[in-house]
Structures are given as C-alpha cells and as structure tokens.
Design a protein around this motif. Structure first.
Motif, short mmCIF file in Angstrom:
data_model
loop_
_atom_site.label_atom_id
_atom_site.label_comp_id
_atom_site.label_asym_id
_atom_site.label_seq_id
_atom_site.Cartn_x
_atom_site.Cartn_y
_atom_site.Cartn_z
N ASN A 47 0.83 -1.21 0.00
CA ASN A 47 0.00 0.00 0.00
C ASN A 47 0.86 1.26 0.00
N ARG A 103 -6.60 -2.10 -4.66
CA ARG A 103 -7.55 -1.20 -4.03
C ARG A 103 -7.95 -1.64 -2.62
N VAL A 130 -0.91 3.03 -9.44
CA VAL A 130 -1.46 4.16 -8.70
C VAL A 130 -0.71 5.41 -9.13
N GLU A 131 -1.45 6.40 -9.57
CA GLU A 131 -0.82 7.62 -10.09
C GLU A 131 -0.40 8.56 -8.96
N ASP A 133 -0.36 11.80 -6.70
CA ASP A 133 -1.48 12.58 -6.21
C ASP A 133 -1.63 13.86 -7.04
N GLU A 194 1.98 10.73 -1.23
CA GLU A 194 1.48 9.41 -1.65
C GLU A 194 1.72 8.31 -0.63
N ALA A 328 -7.68 8.44 -4.10
CA ALA A 328 -7.12 7.36 -4.92
C ALA A 328 -6.03 6.57 -4.24
N HIS A 329 -5.53 7.08 -3.11
CA HIS A 329 -4.46 6.39 -2.39
C HIS A 329 -4.97 5.80 -1.07
#
Length: 461
Positions: A47, A103, A130-131, A133, A194, A328-329
C-alpha cells in the motif's frame, strides 16, 4: 475549563493487555504476533511502498504490549511477485499469510491457511498503477515542507514534529487546509503525499461516510433495525439494535472490558461474522455509550446485508465515495470473508483524509455533485443520547465532538481520532481541516490534538 484527556488510548491499552493475556493461550498469542507482522508488513510494503527498515521502525515498534516482544523477534518473508507476506511462528511449525489485492490492500488469511489458499481471495478490482497525487481539489497549494510565511504557524508546525504535544509523539505528517487552499503540508523524511498509513480508528469516521453514501444512494435507514442475519430470530433481543445504535457506539452488546481490542479480527485472521455478530446484549440498546470496534464493523455488516453479492458491496465505497472525491491512495481492507474492517484497517494519506474533511466542510457536496446526504454533517455532529465521560470529547455518529466541553475550540469542531496519533479535525465554522499522522508510542502520552488545533487557530487569526 473541564479536564481534557491527553491521549485517547493509553488506558484502554493497559486494560486490554491484562484481559487478553487472561484469555488467549501462548500459541494463539504467537499467531497474533505473526499475523501482526504479516499484515503490517504486507500493507506497508504494497500500500505504502515502504522499505523493510522503515516498516520495522514505524509499524513494528512502539506497539501493543501483548505482542510487542514477539513481533520484534519475527521475520517477514516478502513475496513481491505474488504480493504476499509469510511469517513463521512456533519454531517454524506454523505460519501466517497476508495477501495484497488491488484497491483493497492486504487480507490476513486465517490460522491454518497455507500458501495454496492465497489464490482463493476475491479480487473485484483489476490491478493498475497508482498515479501521483493530483493535488485536487485545491486551487492553491503551499509547497510541501516549505514555510508558510506565518511565523507563528510555522512555529506550531515545528513543535508538532517534536515532543511538545506529547512525550510519546512521533509525527509523520501535518496538513492544514481549507476547501480552496492547502495552507501547510509537512512530512517526516521519507514520507510524501502518496505515503499511506494505517488510520486505526479514524477509519470509523470513514465508515460513517460510507453509511452516509448508502443512505443517499441505497435508501438505507439509520433508524431501522440493523437486520444482521445472526439476530433475526423472533426471540433475539438484538433485533432491536438499529444502525443508529451502532453508529452511536450504543449497541448494548458485550464487547469485553476494553471494546477497542478486537485481536481475533485485527491480528488473528478471524471473520467479522464469527466475532462481532455472536456477542450477547449487556444492556438495552441506546442506553449506554461504550467505545467498541464491533459496533463499527457491525454497522458496515448491516450495510452489506442489503447487497446481493460481495463484489458489488466491495466496490460501493469506491464508486460512491472515494473515487468521487479523489481518494485514490486509500485502501479499505477486509477480512477474508470480504467484510470491511473499517473500525481500524484502512490505509490512506494525509491528503486523502483532508479530502474527506473538505467534503464534510462542503456539507457533502463535491464539484456540484451531492456525495453525502444534505443533513449528514448535522447528523454526525449531533450528540448521541448516551455520551462518554465528561473528561472525553463528546460523541456523535462515529465522530468525536469538541463541543461545550472544550471552550478553546469552536463548538462545531468534530474529529476522527485513531490510535498512535491519527487525527482528522474538521471545523466548519472556520472552513478548516487539520490532519495529523504519526506513530506515537504505546504506553506514553500521545499527541494532544486539542492543544495543537487550538494553537493552529491562534496562529491563523
């Protein structure tokens, strides 16, 4: 002014240690410790992209005394190709396994599971990168780790990264924002916008937000019976527990001496339906406030009862809350039965927590779309009928209330509060959100969020 608490969790931890040691065998405690190492190593690796040394320093030190010594002696085997972690215990005779999913983060397999079981966990989301932020929705952002130009505020932030607000404080992130601007954003070396951390009980307030989304989009009624399948017998008085009772920490259920210790689920690979749904009533629902992880897990279970399949349920918080506001994170972790453990096991960033705060400051609106019910902020901020002791903040619906008990803060101040110093503080009247993340040391005075927020407000004036 009435007495304020310095740390939310020191006393419950002390109480729980003796309770747990009187109930579990050495083999079970060894399994807990191995599960702790496996779960935290898995989540922090996949994560948060943290190194082994950083995981050892942050996630595995200063922790719950029941397993601290055993954890220190255990070694995690990280399988990066298959995204799982294995930890042997009992002289290598047994092992615990934690498996990462896109996710959803890491899921701890039950005691007795083998590596062959790792492929059996459900995977409703496709794997994707995952892009970075985006920095949205803030139109203006103070550069990360820069001074603000407000000398008093800069001094307060500097103190936040010292022991000033608590002898056991270990701060990793401070973020102060309005809906339009990030006023200050500071991180400990090695942390970035992130870098996710476990929220601990800040997750409870995230859970309440998911319930709010279900009220809006699925016609969930908080006043209705929680309708948990295990309680549906005509003779079962638990049928009278409403979703609102659960949100208020007023289920009346037996949650042991310390309701914030749910080791069987948190470390033992247990299922929510085998633990939280099986306890008996101690008092009439709604008549007693008692902080209990099970109440939050049961609130989420009550929402799940309205879904026909697990995949739809697992996707709902992302589709109707997180993705809409750019969280998204954030990883909402579950047990291996696909029940969210949203009393604690969420991994997220300072910015994502600030986004949730902004959503509430904006009364549930995001870029012109309603994400939470129109009255949801009022609902979660309204004191529950049964309240904690007056030395504590008050309690609404899975949010803490800094109301008339704490005159140094605005009366509409609410907070999500978690172990090891996780705080999301929202002050709608000031249009302000304050986030603090940390790895405070168990058994020592933790970060005093009240004094910090008071000092931030003074500096901003």
């Amino acid at each position: 002014m009435k007495k304020r608490i310095v740390s939310s969790f020191v006393l419950p931890l002390a109480v729980a240690t003796f309770a747990a040691q009187g109930q579990e065998s050495d083999t079970t405690i060894n399994a807990y410790a191995a599960g702790y190492v496996a779960g935290y190593t898995c989540s922090a690796t996949f994560n948060a992209n943290k190194s082994e040394a950083a995981i050892r320093e942050h996630e595995l030190t200063g922790i719950y005394s029941l397993v601290a010594d055993k954890v220190a002696a255990m070694k995690a085997m990280v399988d990066r190709e298959n995204k799982l972690v294995r930890v042997a215990y009992d002289d290598g005779q047994r092992e615990r396994i934690s498996v990462w999913r896109p996710r959803l983060g890491c899921v701890d397999l039950p005691v007795g599971a083998t590596i062959a079981d790792a492929d059996k966990v459900s995977r409703p989301f496709a794997d994707s990168a995952v892009e970075k932020d985006s920095g949205e929705p803030w139109q203006e952002r103070q550069p990360v780790n820069h001074v603000t130009g407000n000398l008093e505020l800069d001094g307060v932030i500097q103190k936040a990264f010292s022991k000033h607000y608590g002898a056991g404080a270990r701060t990793t992130a401070i973020l102060i924002a309005t809906p339009e601007k990030i006023i200050a954003e500071n991180y400990l070396d090695g942390f970035t916008p992130e870098t996710s951390q476990r929220t601990w009980s800040v997750a409870k307030s995230i859970a309440a937000s998911v319930v709010g989304a279900a009220v809006l989009h699925r016609n969930v009624d908080v006043k209705a019976s929680a309708n948990v399948a295990n309680w549906r017998s005509a003779l079962d008085p638990r049928r009278n527990i409403t979703l609102e009772h659960l949100l208020h920490m007023a289920s009346g259920l037996d949650s042991n001496a310390a309701g914030n210790r749910t080791d069987r689920v948190y470390m033992g690979g247990g299922r929510v339906i085998d633990t939280a749904t099986t306890t008996a009533l101690e008092v009439t629902p709604g008549t007693r406030w008692k902080y209990a992880n099970n109440d939050t897990m049961l609130a989420m279970r009550a929402v799940r009862e309205g879904f026909e399949n697990a995949d739809d349920y697992l996707k709902f918080p992302y589709d109707m809350l997180l993705d809409k506001i750019g969280m998204a994170h954030t990883f909402l972790e579950t047990d291996w039965n696909d029940d969210f453990i949203m009393s604690s096991q969420v991994w997220t960033t300072a910015r994502d927590l600030a986004r949730l705060g902004v959503l509430h400051v904006q009364n549930g609106m995001w870029k012109g779309e309603r994400v939470l019910p129109e009255n949801w902020l009022t609902y979660i901020s309204t004191p529950a009928p049964a309240q904690p002791p007056e030395s504590s903040p008050g309690y609404g619906a899975q949010w803490w209330l800094y109301n008339e008990r704490f005159p140094e803060l605005p009366n509409d101040t609410i907070a999500a509060r978690g172990n090891r110093g996780q705080f999301l503080v929202i002050i709608p009247s000031e249009n302000l959100v304050v986030v603090r993340r940390g790895y405070d040391m168990a058994g020592e005075p933790g970060f005093n969020e009240h004094d910090f927020v008071r000092d931030v407000l003074k500096a901003l004036k």
